[in-house]
Design an enzyme around this catalytic site. Structure first.
Site, mmCIF file in Angstrom:
data_model
loop_
_atom_site.group_PDB
_atom_site.id
_atom_site.type_symbol
_atom_site.label_atom_id
_atom_site.label_comp_id
_atom_site.label_asym_id
_atom_site.label_seq_id
_atom_site.Cartn_x
_atom_site.Cartn_y
_atom_site.Cartn_z
ATOM 1 N N ASP A 1 62.934 29.667 44.633
ATOM 2 C CA ASP A 1 63.835 29.445 45.715
ATOM 3 C C ASP A 1 65.244 28.726 45.240
ATOM 4 O OD1 ASP A 1 63.111 26.793 45.629
ATOM 5 O OD2 ASP A 1 61.879 26.839 47.269
ATOM 6 N N ASP B 1 56.046 34.679 51.111
ATOM 7 C CA ASP B 1 55.439 33.478 50.417
ATOM 8 C C ASP B 1 55.152 32.452 51.403
ATOM 9 O OD1 ASP B 1 57.179 30.753 50.245
ATOM 10 O OD2 ASP B 1 58.677 32.532 50.790
ATOM 11 N N CYS C 1 33.116 38.972 51.299
ATOM 12 C CA CYS C 1 34.364 38.562 50.231
ATOM 13 C C CYS C 1 33.598 38.365 49.153
ATOM 14 C CB CYS C 1 34.784 37.220 50.784
ATOM 15 S SG CYS C 1 35.912 36.649 49.721
ATOM 16 N N CYS D 1 35.146 36.728 46.499
ATOM 17 C CA CYS D 1 35.589 35.669 45.816
ATOM 18 C C CYS D 1 34.332 34.479 45.265
ATOM 19 C CB CYS D 1 36.665 34.910 46.518
ATOM 20 S SG CYS D 1 36.038 33.695 47.753
ATOM 21 N N CYS E 1 32.798 32.402 47.979
ATOM 22 C CA CYS E 1 31.743 33.204 48.866
ATOM 23 C C CYS E 1 30.412 33.761 48.121
ATOM 24 C CB CYS E 1 32.534 34.230 49.686
ATOM 25 S SG CYS E 1 33.720 33.549 50.741
ATOM 26 N N HIS F 1 39.294 31.034 47.560
ATOM 27 C CA HIS F 1 38.872 31.889 48.830
ATOM 28 C C HIS F 1 40.187 32.313 49.606
ATOM 29 C CE1 HIS F 1 37.119 33.655 52.180
ATOM 30 N NE2 HIS F 1 37.868 32.940 53.072
#
Length: 376
Positions: free
Chosen positions: A93, A267, A305, A307, A310, A336
């Site tokens: 940015d 974002d 999930c 990930c 999890c 996660h």
């Protein structure tokens, strides 16, 4: 590997779009969510872990990096990608938004902004030209032009004056950016919640010509209804064949609504910030791991999930390490959350490509309405 920056639109469903942005550092699948690496790190995550969640691109922060460790130091050390060990694309940015939030510490003129550093109080002068120089030193793949984002609420006259100055700054940014093959410069549409001003801004940006276009000045406190009201028309003012980036968004339902309205990139600090404060995002909404209801719960945050959080850890463990202020708490919850966000983006891309976005969105809202699983 491409040597150019190029956007290919692959499918549409209503106003929603899916495609690919090709860059020399890799492809960005759109709609894309960019994790925020403010100070050359996505907090609590290793770069390879961020990549493992499915992120194609990160956001770096010009304002923070110019103050510490400085853009010149990063350039001497081989640029931002090498410095932070991230080989994929980076968008930086321009510093304009952070400077806006320093209202009490800044002086704004047509030339640029003079402000005091929040780190050590030192004085700095940020102009369109200096912002382009900093982002060139950082070596980012997508550069944002320097703009002024007025704090809302503001009068229409104030918003109009600010937008027109941002358009003059956009032209100066374009001139200062120069010709940099393989790097892209995005213009930023301003205009608050006023349709005529948004259209005027979009036309001014297209007259200058950019590689992509951002919708700026939203997600600054106006509320979702007002934001969606602007997004119902603002993306349509921008070229069909260029990426459209909504800055600073957001919550999962903000993202879904923005994608429905034609946004390609977003974002937000939310998934990582939430992770550090004990908040997890799941298809059934938000889970506050601080709550005592989790202390004896052997189940994962989300049994579907994949990930590491999890597949390896229970709600009871996550509750314990958060309460004990252990570092692993923010690490697991951030992983996660970023994984959930990237799965959401993948689902949106697939649904748009298959022409079934309405069904996907209906299911998304229906699952969130169920709320979290019942306590044990």
């Amino acid at each position: 590997m491409t040597t150019r920056f190029n956007f290919t639109l692959q499918a549409t469903d209503g106003a929603a779009r899916t495609g690919v942005i090709d860059t020399p550092r890799g492809a960005i699948r759109t709609p894309a969510f960019m994790p925020v690496g403010t100070a050359a790190t996505v907090k609590a995550m290793l770069p390879e872990s961020v990549a493992a969640t499915g992120a194609d691109i990160l956001l770096g922060n010009t304002y923070h990096l110019m103050l510490r460790p400085t853009a010149e130091r990063i350039a001497r050390l081989g640029g931002l990608h090498r410095f932070m060990n991230w080989s994929k694309p980076i968008l930086t940015d321009s510093g304009g938004f952070q400077v806006m939030s320093l209202a009490g510490l800044r002086k704004l003129t047509e030339e640029g902004v003079t402000f005091s550093s929040h780190v050590d109080g030192s004085k700095h002068h940020l102009t369109p030209e200096r912002s382009m120089e900093i982002q060139r030193l950082l070596g980012s793949d997508i550069v944002m032009c320097f703009d002024e984002c007025p704090a809302l609420p503001a009068t229409e006259a104030e918003v109009a004056a600010s937008m027109r100055m941002s358009m003059r700054w956009a032209e100066r940014s374009r001139d200062a950016f120069g010709d940099r093959p393989g790097h892209a410069l995005f213009g930023i549409m301003q205009g608050g919640v006023t349709r005529d001003l948004r259209e005027e801004s979009a036309q001014a940006l297209q007259a200058i010509g950019f590689d992509g276009y951002a919708v700026g000045g939203l997600a600054v406190g106006e509320g979702q209804e007002a934001m969606f009201g602007v997004l119902d028309y603002a993306p349509g003012f921008l070229p069909v064949d260029k990426p459209r980036y909504l800055m600073g968004v957001g919550k999962p339902d903000d993202i879904v609504g923005a994608v429905q309205r034609g946004i390609d990139m977003m974002d937000c600090v939310l998934p990582s910030r939430s992770g550090r404060t004990g908040q997890a995002w799941t298809p059934r909404g938000q889970v506050n791991i601080k709550n005592a209801r989790h202390q004896d719960d052997p189940r994962p945050l989300d049994e579907d999930c994949t990930c590491p959080c999890c597949t390896g850890y229970s709600r009871a463990y996550l509750h314990h390490v958060f309460r004990a202020r252990e570092m692993i708490s923010g690490m697991l919850l951030t992983w996660h959350n970023l994984h959930y966000y990237q799965q959401l983006m993948a689902g949106l891309r697939e649904a748009i490509a298959a022409g079934r976005l309405d069904d996907f969105v209906a299911d998304f809202h229906a699952r969130r309405a169920e709320g979290d699983i019942e306590p044990i």
